[in-house]
Write an enzyme that holds these catalytic residues in place. Structure first.
Site, PDB file in Angstrom:
ATOM      1  N   LYS A 268     -26.349 -28.018 -21.736  1.00  0.00           N
ATOM      2  CA  LYS A 268     -25.221 -28.757 -21.137  1.00  0.00           C
ATOM      3  C   LYS A 268     -25.740 -29.891 -20.265  1.00  0.00           C
ATOM      4  O   LYS A 268     -26.461 -29.667 -19.294  1.00  0.00           O
ATOM      5  CB  LYS A 268     -24.351 -27.794 -20.310  1.00  0.00           C
ATOM      6  CG  LYS A 268     -23.272 -28.494 -19.467  1.00  0.00           C
ATOM      7  CD  LYS A 268     -22.401 -27.491 -18.693  1.00  0.00           C
ATOM      8  CE  LYS A 268     -21.465 -28.208 -17.709  1.00  0.00           C
ATOM      9  NZ  LYS A 268     -20.638 -27.279 -16.916  1.00  0.00           N
ATOM     10  N   ASP A 273     -20.286 -33.545 -12.312  1.00  0.00           N
ATOM     11  CA  ASP A 273     -19.020 -32.869 -12.610  1.00  0.00           C
ATOM     12  C   ASP A 273     -18.109 -32.932 -11.395  1.00  0.00           C
ATOM     13  O   ASP A 273     -18.203 -32.116 -10.482  1.00  0.00           O
ATOM     14  CB  ASP A 273     -19.301 -31.409 -13.016  1.00  0.00           C
ATOM     15  CG  ASP A 273     -18.022 -30.662 -13.376  1.00  0.00           C
ATOM     16  OD1 ASP A 273     -16.970 -31.329 -13.533  1.00  0.00           O
ATOM     17  OD2 ASP A 273     -18.080 -29.424 -13.517  1.00  0.00           O
ATOM     18  N   LYS A 280     -12.432 -31.241  -8.262  1.00  0.00           N
ATOM     19  CA  LYS A 280     -13.002 -30.166  -7.455  1.00  0.00           C
ATOM     20  C   LYS A 280     -12.755 -30.443  -5.967  1.00  0.00           C
ATOM     21  O   LYS A 280     -12.621 -31.596  -5.569  1.00  0.00           O
ATOM     22  CB  LYS A 280     -14.525 -30.106  -7.681  1.00  0.00           C
ATOM     23  CG  LYS A 280     -14.941 -29.508  -8.997  1.00  0.00           C
ATOM     24  CD  LYS A 280     -16.451 -29.413  -9.085  1.00  0.00           C
ATOM     25  CE  LYS A 280     -16.901 -28.803 -10.401  1.00  0.00           C
ATOM     26  NZ  LYS A 280     -16.458 -27.415 -10.612  1.00  0.00           N
ATOM     27  N   ASP A 291     -25.279 -30.239 -12.684  1.00  0.00           N
ATOM     28  CA  ASP A 291     -24.532 -29.705 -13.821  1.00  0.00           C
ATOM     29  C   ASP A 291     -25.150 -30.102 -15.164  1.00  0.00           C
ATOM     30  O   ASP A 291     -24.606 -29.787 -16.219  1.00  0.00           O
ATOM     31  CB  ASP A 291     -23.060 -30.139 -13.738  1.00  0.00           C
ATOM     32  CG  ASP A 291     -22.113 -29.136 -14.357  1.00  0.00           C
ATOM     33  OD1 ASP A 291     -22.516 -27.975 -14.552  1.00  0.00           O
ATOM     34  OD2 ASP A 291     -20.964 -29.516 -14.666  1.00  0.00           O
ATOM     35  N   GLU A 352     -15.183 -28.340 -18.501  1.00  0.00           N
ATOM     36  CA  GLU A 352     -15.627 -29.388 -19.425  1.00  0.00           C
ATOM     37  C   GLU A 352     -16.902 -29.041 -20.178  1.00  0.00           C
ATOM     38  O   GLU A 352     -17.163 -29.587 -21.238  1.00  0.00           O
ATOM     39  CB  GLU A 352     -15.822 -30.706 -18.651  1.00  0.00           C
ATOM     40  CG  GLU A 352     -17.166 -30.870 -17.939  1.00  0.00           C
ATOM     41  CD  GLU A 352     -17.441 -29.817 -16.868  1.00  0.00           C
ATOM     42  OE1 GLU A 352     -16.469 -29.247 -16.344  1.00  0.00           O
ATOM     43  OE2 GLU A 352     -18.624 -29.571 -16.584  1.00  0.00           O
ATOM     44  N   ARG A 354     -17.841 -26.366 -21.800  1.00  0.00           N
ATOM     45  CA  ARG A 354     -17.585 -25.787 -23.126  1.00  0.00           C
ATOM     46  C   ARG A 354     -17.080 -26.837 -24.097  1.00  0.00           C
ATOM     47  O   ARG A 354     -17.250 -26.716 -25.300  1.00  0.00           O
ATOM     48  CB  ARG A 354     -16.609 -24.605 -22.973  1.00  0.00           C
ATOM     49  CG  ARG A 354     -15.263 -24.988 -22.420  1.00  0.00           C
ATOM     50  CD  ARG A 354     -14.499 -23.795 -21.858  1.00  0.00           C
ATOM     51  NE  ARG A 354     -14.916 -23.444 -20.496  1.00  0.00           N
ATOM     52  CZ  ARG A 354     -14.444 -22.419 -19.810  1.00  0.00           C
ATOM     53  NH1 ARG A 354     -13.536 -21.625 -20.351  1.00  0.00           N
ATOM     54  NH2 ARG A 354     -14.871 -22.173 -18.590  1.00  0.00           N
TER      55      ARG A 354
HETATM   56  N1  BES Z   1     -20.112 -26.843 -13.661  1.00  0.00           N
HETATM   57  C1  BES Z   1     -19.039 -25.975 -13.348  1.00  0.00           C
HETATM   58  C2  BES Z   1     -19.501 -24.554 -13.074  1.00  0.00           C
HETATM   59  C3  BES Z   1     -20.126 -24.312 -11.738  1.00  0.00           C
HETATM   60  C4  BES Z   1     -19.371 -24.314 -10.589  1.00  0.00           C
HETATM   61  C5  BES Z   1     -21.456 -24.012 -11.644  1.00  0.00           C
HETATM   62  C6  BES Z   1     -19.961 -24.048  -9.372  1.00  0.00           C
HETATM   63  C7  BES Z   1     -22.039 -23.722 -10.430  1.00  0.00           C
HETATM   64  C8  BES Z   1     -21.286 -23.755  -9.288  1.00  0.00           C
HETATM   65  C9  BES Z   1     -18.042 -25.920 -14.506  1.00  0.00           C
HETATM   66  O1  BES Z   1     -17.891 -27.098 -15.201  1.00  0.00           O
HETATM   67  C10 BES Z   1     -16.730 -25.563 -13.931  1.00  0.00           C
HETATM   68  O2  BES Z   1     -16.213 -26.336 -13.190  1.00  0.00           O
HETATM   69  N2  BES Z   1     -16.227 -24.398 -14.294  1.00  0.00           N
HETATM   70  C11 BES Z   1     -14.991 -23.936 -13.788  1.00  0.00           C
HETATM   71  C12 BES Z   1     -14.259 -23.312 -14.934  1.00  0.00           C
HETATM   72  C13 BES Z   1     -12.816 -23.001 -14.624  1.00  0.00           C
HETATM   73  C14 BES Z   1     -12.040 -24.266 -14.424  1.00  0.00           C
HETATM   74  C15 BES Z   1     -12.261 -22.187 -15.759  1.00  0.00           C
HETATM   75  C16 BES Z   1     -15.273 -22.912 -12.681  1.00  0.00           C
HETATM   76  O3  BES Z   1     -16.227 -22.136 -12.828  1.00  0.00           O
HETATM   77  O4  BES Z   1     -14.564 -22.935 -11.706  1.00  0.00           O
HETATM   78 ZN    ZN Z   2     -19.457 -28.363 -15.196  1.00  0.00          ZN
HETATM   79 MN    MN Z   3     -16.427 -28.336 -14.341  1.00  0.00          MN
END
Ligand code: BES
Ligand code: ZN
Ligand code: MN
Length: 496
Positions: A268, A273, A280, A291, A352, A354
């Protein structure tokens, strides 16, 4: 950095510093015993006084011991003898290296012997020691105009061996450890580089640069127009809001037999992000420059592979985009058709990873991989499940899952398997498309894995969620280089 094996006695070895270990309960390792005898009990005396505890990772620096040729002896605690395993060994070596980070020490010999490490051999001790040194010597000064951390002075590390017969395996292990450390260095550099520099084009340039140095490695970069022609609308939807063009980077290393099915690693590569329109919250958002940790790890694994000239075929695929909100950004509720033909309702633009990985998985089918592993900082839910200690592993292929779990154990870069039952896929139901890109809060790491599995059919596929392991936050903020040791251990298993 140079490594060599030596069977010379710890007391007679002439070097800037020797490293010996003591266990808790006042128990000396063989090498510590040699120093103790030569110095007429200098170490036992300090143990009796309570100045040396034997606690794992505790260190003491002793100078000019009578009867000892080296001017310095570092005594490092090994903890409980029966619990001194490869993880404790890596920890003890790292602690000793921190202690000897002194301007006058340019070479040292480490007498923590493989025979004492539960469940570990000379090869792995050599490897873990060399890797620990690489990690210890890592610096990231690129963006400091002053106060740069000077490079370490240590140039040569000897590894104490019981006898001549152990030299070859110690030295082979050290060579592999140095290759792994080289890969980790690239991974950490890419991770730590801020997102205003490290954007998708920068990742592509880095891949191209690596290829110019190695004839068996070729790099191809797909631009947005080419991806559009291939139908990668899911991947492209993520970069819509960004000024930075998205890329799909393909690195193809042919070190193995002609025609042999390659191992494919997919990483990835979200270079930042923000969450997109599903923005966020502000605190710690800077950490979302990490990310692209999956991309950095698979590129690091490739760097190690070319450095070690491994006799394997390896393909690395990096889908890369920047996830930004703007007037052109994808909206929650938008539906896209992925390269596989399956449609996705994007209910949350922050899920995003996935969306770029699914098209990269579909694209990877053309390589007919022997195995395919995607690596991604995919979910905060994985951090909640496993903390920062283990990466999450998901796969429908028990043999592949076991191979990766074992690689993680051996390399001290562990993972833990999570299930992928069909009930998790059911959470991804959408009223308007084949799937939604989110499955609710419950089991969030697994529903993300279940989503990816829908694009990996007919492949031996596994997914590593490294959201908790790729970087550290807080005062020691920085990339860890994980899971390069796990990945390279897995690749090394395919060389014999
Ligand atoms: N890159 C993030 C995952 C992440 C968040 C990794 C915090 C490490 C620390 C990913 O793109 C993301 O935002 N995932 C969301 C998914 C949700 C919206 C279903 C998450 O984990 O909150
Ligand atoms: Zn992400
Ligand atoms: Mn994300």
């Amino acid at each position: 950095m140079k490594f060599f094996a030596t069977s010379a006695s710890a007391a007679k070895r002439s070097t800037d510093c020797v490293i010996v270990g003591v266990y808790d309960k006042k128990e000396l390792s063989d090498a510590a015993g040699v120093i103790d005898t030569a110095s007429r009990g200098a170490i036992s005396k300090l143990i009796e006084q309570g100045d040396i505890s034997g606690k794992l990772g505790a260190t003491a620096l002793l100078n000019d011991l009578k009867g000892v040729k080296s001017p310095r002896v570092v005594v490092v605690g090994l903890g409980k003898a029966s619990a001194f395993d490869r993880r404790a060994y890596h920890k003890a070596v790292s602690a000793a290296l921190r202690q000897i980070d002194l301007p006058k020490i340019t070479n040292a010999v480490c007498y923590l012997s493989a025979e004492d490490v539960v469940g570990c051999d000379n090869y792995y001790c050599g490897r873990l020691a060399a890797q620990a040194l690489g990690e210890h010597n890592y610096r990231f000064n690129d963006f400091k105009s002053k106060g740069k951390r000077p490079p370490s002075k240590l140039k040569k590390l000897g590894l104490g061996a019981k006898g001549r017969a152990d030299h070859a395996s110690l030295e082979l292990g050290a060579a592999h450890g140095a290759g792994i450390a080289e890969g980790m260095q690239l991974t950490r550099d890419l991770g730590n580089t801020p997102a205003n520099v490290c954007h998708p084009t920068y990742l592509a340039e880095t891949a191209r640069e690596l290829a110019t140095k190695h004839t068996k490695l070729t790099v191809k970069v797909l631009e947005e127009a080419q991806m559009r022609r291939l139908g990668m609308n899911s991947l492209l939807s993520v970069g819509h809001g960004s000024e930075q063009p998205s890329k799909l980077i393909q690195m193809d290393y042919r070190g193995g037999k002609k025609g042999e099915a390659p191992i494919v690693l997919v990483g990835k590569g979200i270079t930042f992000d923000t969450g997109g329109i599903s923005l966020k919250p502000g605190p710690m958002m800077d950490e979302m420059k990490y990310d692209m940790g999956g991309a950095a790890a698979v590129m690091g694994a490739m760097a190690a592979t070319v450095a070690l000239k491994l006799p394997i075929n390896l393909v690395v695929i990096v889908p890369s985009a920047e996830n930004m909100p703007s007037g052109r950004a994808t909206r929650p509720g938008d539906v896209v058709t992925s390269m596989s033909g399956q449609t996705i309702e994007i209910l949350n633009t922050d899920a995003e990873g996935r969306l770029i990985l699914c098209d990269a998985l579909t694209y990877s089918k053309r390589f007919k991989p022997a195995a395919i592993v995607d690596v991604a900082t995919l979910t905060g839910a994985c951090v909640i499940a496993l903390g920062h200690h283990r990466s999450g592993l998901m796969s429908r292929h028990d043999d592949l899952a076991d191979e990766l779990l074992d690689a993680g154990e051996r390399a001290v870069d562990r993972a833990w398997r999570l299930p992928l039952d069909s009930e998790y896929t059911d959470q991804l139901k959408s009223n308007f498309a084949d799937f939604a890109n989110i499955g609710g809060r419950e089991g969030g790491a697994i529903t993300a894995g279940a989503f990816l599995s829908q694009f990996a059919s007919e492949m031996r596929w596994a997914h590593l969620d490294i959201a908790g392991t790729a970087w550290r936050g807080g005062a020691r903020k920085g990339s860890t280089g994980r899971p390069v040791p796990l990945l390279v251990d897995y690749l090394l298993q395919h060389t014999h």
